[in-house]
Scaffold this active site. Structure first.
Site, PDB file in Angstrom:
ATOM      1  N   GLU A  44       0.817  -1.213   0.000  1.00 17.53           N
ATOM      2  CA  GLU A  44       0.000   0.000   0.000  1.00 17.53           C
ATOM      3  C   GLU A  44       0.854   1.268   0.000  1.00 17.53           C
ATOM      4  O   GLU A  44       0.594   2.210   0.747  1.00 17.53           O
ATOM      5  CB  GLU A  44      -0.952   0.004   1.205  1.00 17.53           C
ATOM      6  CG  GLU A  44      -1.935  -1.154   1.182  1.00 17.53           C
ATOM      7  CD  GLU A  44      -2.973  -1.105   2.305  1.00 17.53           C
ATOM      8  OE1 GLU A  44      -2.648  -0.621   3.395  1.00 17.53           O
ATOM      9  OE2 GLU A  44      -4.101  -1.560   2.067  1.00 17.53           O
ATOM     10  N   ASP A  72      -8.590  -8.893   4.244  1.00 12.05           N
ATOM     11  CA  ASP A  72      -8.342  -7.797   5.183  1.00 12.05           C
ATOM     12  C   ASP A  72      -9.390  -7.699   6.281  1.00 12.05           C
ATOM     13  O   ASP A  72     -10.298  -6.879   6.185  1.00 12.05           O
ATOM     14  CB  ASP A  72      -8.306  -6.474   4.391  1.00 12.05           C
ATOM     15  CG  ASP A  72      -7.655  -5.358   5.187  1.00 12.05           C
ATOM     16  OD1 ASP A  72      -7.100  -5.649   6.244  1.00 12.05           O
ATOM     17  OD2 ASP A  72      -7.708  -4.211   4.724  1.00 12.05           O
ATOM     18  N   GLU A 116     -12.622  -1.958  12.095  1.00 11.15           N
ATOM     19  CA  GLU A 116     -12.579  -1.228  10.824  1.00 11.15           C
ATOM     20  C   GLU A 116     -13.714  -1.641   9.889  1.00 11.15           C
ATOM     21  O   GLU A 116     -14.348  -0.806   9.255  1.00 11.15           O
ATOM     22  CB  GLU A 116     -11.229  -1.472  10.144  1.00 11.15           C
ATOM     23  CG  GLU A 116     -11.131  -0.860   8.766  1.00 11.15           C
ATOM     24  CD  GLU A 116      -9.781  -1.096   8.091  1.00 11.15           C
ATOM     25  OE1 GLU A 116      -8.884  -1.660   8.731  1.00 11.15           O
ATOM     26  OE2 GLU A 116      -9.645  -0.708   6.915  1.00 11.15           O
TER      27      GLU A 116
HETATM   28  C1  BDP Z   1      -6.095  -2.041   6.061  1.00 13.81           C
HETATM   29  C2  BDP Z   1      -6.384  -0.659   6.518  1.00 13.81           C
HETATM   30  C3  BDP Z   1      -5.216   0.275   6.396  1.00 13.81           C
HETATM   31  C4  BDP Z   1      -3.988  -0.364   6.980  1.00 13.81           C
HETATM   32  C5  BDP Z   1      -3.748  -1.698   6.302  1.00 13.81           C
HETATM   33  C6  BDP Z   1      -2.616  -2.477   6.934  1.00 13.81           C
HETATM   34  O1  BDP Z   1      -7.475  -0.175   5.785  1.00 13.81           O
HETATM   35  O2  BDP Z   1      -5.554   1.464   7.049  1.00 13.81           O
HETATM   36  O3  BDP Z   1      -2.885   0.463   6.837  1.00 13.81           O
HETATM   37  O4  BDP Z   1      -4.859  -2.513   6.413  1.00 13.81           O
HETATM   38  O5  BDP Z   1      -2.924  -3.388   7.682  1.00 13.81           O
HETATM   39  O6  BDP Z   1      -7.001  -2.849   6.744  1.00 13.81           O
HETATM   40  O7  BDP Z   1      -1.462  -2.194   6.684  1.00 13.81           O
END
Ligand code: BDP
Length: 717
Positions: free
Chosen positions: A307, A381, A409
């Protein structure tokens, strides 16, 4: 005038009483109301004798004194030596006199370094109760367990308990930024007041440490995985040191997230290439600097090449190069690297669910000894339900640690009551079959399947500076339950709910029974009204608040809900079987076979692995469309039932928490309907079918639901 003052006084009193109750978490230490039990406790605790005098021992005595006097109404006598009978003797192995050491030898042999003993003994012919362990922190764990016995009204007349944690690293991951915003945080701002640190020590830091120690959590990553290199500058390390000093007596080690490009950003180097000598030395010196301040610093958690975060791949290197370079830097000091396997890339056209396995599995056996790979519970996720991550069990030569998300989340933020230990348990109990039947995820995590020495469980914290720490009073149970499962991944969620309710609210069976059942049910309720039958990631994008199955316009395909549900005229679901992306092949053959065939695939995961027609026959004889609609309705009904249960509890608990939860459940009910209506209206465009009997008609149009925008939804950076 008088009456105004009176009102003000009244308000402030009730406000502080409220603040206190909620604030005290599961460490309420309420007065024991059952006279028989109170009498038994008083008889058995005539005095406290502490054999040690370390900072931790002092914390232990204080906790015991507070807990016992609050529960029994009088302070126990603190004695300097063992005199008389019915004393509570506390002390680690080294502080025991030779006679006691001999008495406890067999028990001490049974426990590991962090395990404890709580035992009724006869010492010089007098009955005593002893709490011991190999070191003072283990004794503190014993003390919290002893206090829990009292909080849950168990007999202490004749005790013989030994217990040891099954994992080494039981750790919270705070996704806290240096400006005190919390990524995916729904309980206010970060606890860490960096501006006032290092000098100002908030009482909250101490109570945070107490709460964690009480459930056996022994580590905390203070900073967000989307890391800021500034935390590694001496200005911030001084502040980190202050926190580490507060947490140390409670057995909690501090860890930080390491931004891979830190050598460039704060070290003035031209590169962060893990094979560059200057970079290697920079990290070595940084580690030495940290350990000089914090000799028991735990190590680094790293999110790399995921990401948009920097990582070794920016320099043509791989995860092994990156992790091992950092591992070498902390190894001389006993530190570890928790390297995350949460990776997926916009340049990879593969099914996102396959990417972490595809990338990490081939690295098995290549990481240094002090590296542990941190894997999320599922391959996408933190969804309300995911099949277990295929990496579990698939890397026999690499320690893997679990990453659960305690913050909600994708599960209604801190507004929805969802008891997560039920979800955690489902994952831990899953059989990977990687070493034959019985190769559960729990056995991978606690190291028993492949004899790993380094083991751990991480939970993304749901804690902020809200009065009640977690936003929803019941979200405290998720922090609690995470800790209990990290200690013992085989605990069942019923036990956890029961313990937590007794410690937090009341021991009245009329309260416990229905409310515990409500908690257990709450996880399936959220699955039903959000993502039944294996649907996933259909939350509105970015903030993930509420439904957004229609979203299809984001630049990266795998950020769009339409990528995940693939609804069309022919049906719905993501084909991950052989006819699709073949993600099923990442599992052991037994599981692969099970998941690959829609007829044998557990129905709860059906649309995760298969694209099936709207007329597909479910096990109960319903068509997929009808079954899906009825599941959404069932979720709404379950929340209604939760409300009914809660409304009966008023007489058992304080009105503040009663009302707070009541209002939150009303919102949950409203939002469950929102989920049902929005998703069914949207999917109906493809199915072209009527809602079955029993499903309430939506009161708003699809256009209305699509028009809802939440630009300031919390936790979204
Ligand atoms: C996702 C989230 C994000 C996190 C990412 C992570 O949306 O904010 O940075 O995972 O775990 O669930 O790195």
């Amino acid at each position: 005038m008088t009456s105004v003052r009176f009102v003000f006084l009244f308000l402030s009193i009730s406000f502080s009483a409220f603040a206190q109750k909620d604030y005290k978490l599961w460490l309420q230490y309420d007065r024991i109301t059952n006279p028989k039990i109170a009498l038994e406790y008083k008889k058995n605790i005539q005095g406290i004798v502490s054999l040690g005098n370390s900072e931790t021992d002092q914390v232990s005595v204080k906790e015991l004194e507070n807990g016992i006097s609050s529960m029994l109404g009088n302070k126990p006598e603190i004695k300097s030596e063992i005199k008389g009978e019915n004393n509570l003797i506390i002390g680690s192995q080294n502080s025991l006199n030779p006679d006691l050491q001999k008495d406890l030898k067999q028990d001490l042999d049974k426990i590991n370094d962090e395990g404890f003993i709580i035992k009724t003994i006869h010492f010089r012919n007098k009955k005593q109760l002893i709490i011991s362990g190999k070191n003072d922190v283990a004794v503190l764990y014993g003390i919290f367990n002893f206090l829990r016995l009292m909080q849950t009204n168990k007999s202490i007349e004749n005790l013989n308990i030994t217990d040891s944690p099954k994992t080494n690293i039981r750790i919270l991951n705070h996704w806290d930024n240096l400006d005190r915003t919390v990524e995916r945080g729904y309980a206010g701002f970060s606890l860490w007041n960096w501006q006032k640190l290092p000098d100002f020590i908030d009482q909250r830091y101490i109570d945070y440490a107490r709460a964690n120690a009480s459930i056996g959590i022994n580590g905390t990553v203070l900073t967000n995985v989307n890391a800021n290199a500034l935390i590694l500058t001496s200005q911030y390390l001084e502040k980190v040191e202050a926190l580490a000093n507060v947490f140390r007596p409670y057995g909690i080690k501090v860890y930080l997230t390491a931004r891979f490009s830190a050598p460039i950003e704060i070290g003035n180097l031209k590169t962060a290439d893990p094979k560059d000598l200057e970079v290697i030395n920079w990290w070595k010196n940084k580690a030495a600097e940290i350990y000089k301040r914090i000799p028991d610093f735990g190590g680094f958690l790293v999110k790399a090449n995921s990401e948009g975060q920097p990582g070794p791949q920016n320099y043509g290197r791989d995860h092994v190069d990156g992790a091992n370079m950092l591992a070498d830097a902390v190894a001389p000091f006993g530190g570890i690297i928790m390297w995350r396997a949460f990776v997926y890339s916009e340049h990879d056209a593969n099914d996102r669910a396959k990417q972490a396995y595809a990338e990490f599995q081939p690295y098995d056996g290549k990481f240094k000894e002090n590296v542990i790979v941190q894997v999320k519970n599922g391959a996408i996720d933190f969804q309300p339900r995911e099949p277990f991550h295929p990496l579990f069990g698939a890397m026999p030569k690499t320690p893997l640690m679990m990453e659960f998300q305690i913050t909600q989340e994708y599960l209604g933020f801190s507004t929805h009551l969802v008891f997560l230990p039920k979800l955690f348990q489902e994952v831990l109990e899953s059989d990977t079959y990687q070493k034959g039947k019985g190769s559960t995820v729990a056995k991978v995590i606690d190291g028993t399947l492949y004899q790993n020495k380094l083991t751990g469980i991480a939970g993304v914290a749901n804690i902020g500076n809200d009065l009640n720490w977690t936003g929803h009073p019941f979200a405290q149970a998720n922090w609690y339950g995470f800790g209990r499962l990290a200690w013992n991944p085989y605990l069942d969620s019923e036990t956890i709910a029961d313990e937590w309710l007794r410690c937090t609210f009341s021991n009245d069976e009329n309260f416990i029974k229905p409310v515990a059942a409500m908690m257990i049910e709450s996880r399936e309720a959220v699955v039903n009204y959000m993502t039944p039958l294996g649907l996933h990631h259909i939350m509105d994008t970015g903030h993930h608040y509420g439904p957004g199955p229609w979203v299809s316009n984001l630049s990266r395909p795998e950020w769009n809900p339409t990528y995940y549900h693939k609804a069309d005229k022919n049906g719905i679901g993501f084909d991950r079987s052989k006819s699709g992306t073949n993600a099923t092949s990442q599992y052991a053959p037994e599981i692969e076979k099970l998941f690959d065939n829609a007829a044998t695939c557990p129905e709860q995961d059906l649309l995760w692995f298969h694209h099936v027609s709207w007329d597909y026959k479910l096990k109960n004889g319903q068509t997929l469309w009808n079954g899906l609609a009825l599941k959404y309705q069932e979720g709404v009904n379950q929340v209604k039932e939760m409300q009914n249960v809660w409304n009966q509890t008023e007489k058992y608990i304080d009105s503040e928490r009663f009302n707070e939860v009541k209002i939150l459940l009303e919102i949950q009910q409203k939002e469950a309907k929102w989920w049902r209506d929005a998703c069914l209206l949207y999917f109906q465009q493809f199915s072209g079918k009527e809602l079955p009997v029993g499903v309430e008609k939506p009161t708003q149009s699809l256009e209305y639901f699509k028009s809802l925008k939440f630009p300031f939804a919390p936790g979204n950076g």
